[in-house]
Design a protein around this motif. Sequence first.
Motif, short mmCIF file in Angstrom:
data_model
loop_
_atom_site.label_atom_id
_atom_site.label_comp_id
_atom_site.label_asym_id
_atom_site.label_seq_id
_atom_site.Cartn_x
_atom_site.Cartn_y
_atom_site.Cartn_z
N GLN A 2 -12.52 6.16 -5.36
CA GLN A 2 -11.77 7.26 -4.76
C GLN A 2 -10.36 6.80 -4.37
O GLN A 2 -10.16 5.69 -3.88
CB GLN A 2 -12.52 7.74 -3.52
N GLU A 3 -9.36 7.64 -4.63
CA GLU A 3 -7.98 7.31 -4.30
C GLU A 3 -7.70 7.62 -2.84
O GLU A 3 -8.17 8.62 -2.30
CB GLU A 3 -7.05 8.12 -5.19
N LEU A 4 -6.92 6.76 -2.20
CA LEU A 4 -6.57 6.95 -0.79
C LEU A 4 -5.58 8.10 -0.65
O LEU A 4 -4.64 8.22 -1.42
CB LEU A 4 -5.95 5.68 -0.21
N ASP A 5 -5.79 8.92 0.38
CA ASP A 5 -4.88 10.01 0.71
C ASP A 5 -4.15 9.60 1.98
O ASP A 5 -4.68 9.73 3.09
CB ASP A 5 -5.67 11.30 0.91
N TYR A 6 -2.93 9.10 1.82
CA TYR A 6 -2.19 8.55 2.95
C TYR A 6 -1.82 9.61 3.98
O TYR A 6 -1.73 9.30 5.18
CB TYR A 6 -0.96 7.79 2.46
N ALA A 7 -1.63 10.84 3.55
CA ALA A 7 -1.35 11.92 4.51
C ALA A 7 -2.55 12.16 5.42
O ALA A 7 -2.40 12.35 6.63
CB ALA A 7 -0.96 13.20 3.78
N LYS A 8 -3.75 12.12 4.85
CA LYS A 8 -4.96 12.31 5.66
C LYS A 8 -5.21 11.13 6.57
O LYS A 8 -5.64 11.29 7.71
CB LYS A 8 -6.18 12.57 4.76
N ILE A 9 -4.95 9.92 6.08
CA ILE A 9 -5.10 8.73 6.92
C ILE A 9 -4.16 8.84 8.11
O ILE A 9 -4.56 8.61 9.26
CB ILE A 9 -4.83 7.45 6.12
N GLY A 10 -2.91 9.21 7.84
CA GLY A 10 -1.93 9.38 8.91
C GLY A 10 -2.34 10.45 9.91
O GLY A 10 -2.16 10.29 11.12
#
Length: 114
Positions: A2-10
């Motif tokens: 799965q690819e990381l979603d940096y907006a969701k992590i933030g």
Amino acid sequence: MQELDYAKIGMRIRQLRKARGWSQEELAKKSGISMSFLGHIERGTRIMSMETFASLCSVLDANADGLLWGVAYPSGALEDVWAAADKNEKQCQSDGYAMYVRIMKSVAEIVNEA
């Protein structure tokens, strides 16, 4: 993978920061990063190093899986406790304890399915 979603992590980092009642400045100081960089992390416009991610997890007392994927997986230690409880459930003196273990298993299953 799965690819990381940096907006969701933030977004998850921002939610935890706000839940603790901290300003961006407070979290940035505690994490050893600039307030500007923290703002970029929370918006998902910059990618942080593993060191910064580990620092944020530590300062926020957050599970890495929870921040990365939005799901906290039970640790192996907790699974060991449940396995032992299953084996000893009949020997357990307290029906309340056995019920507690069953409830916690159910909650963990629900969280992992979400």
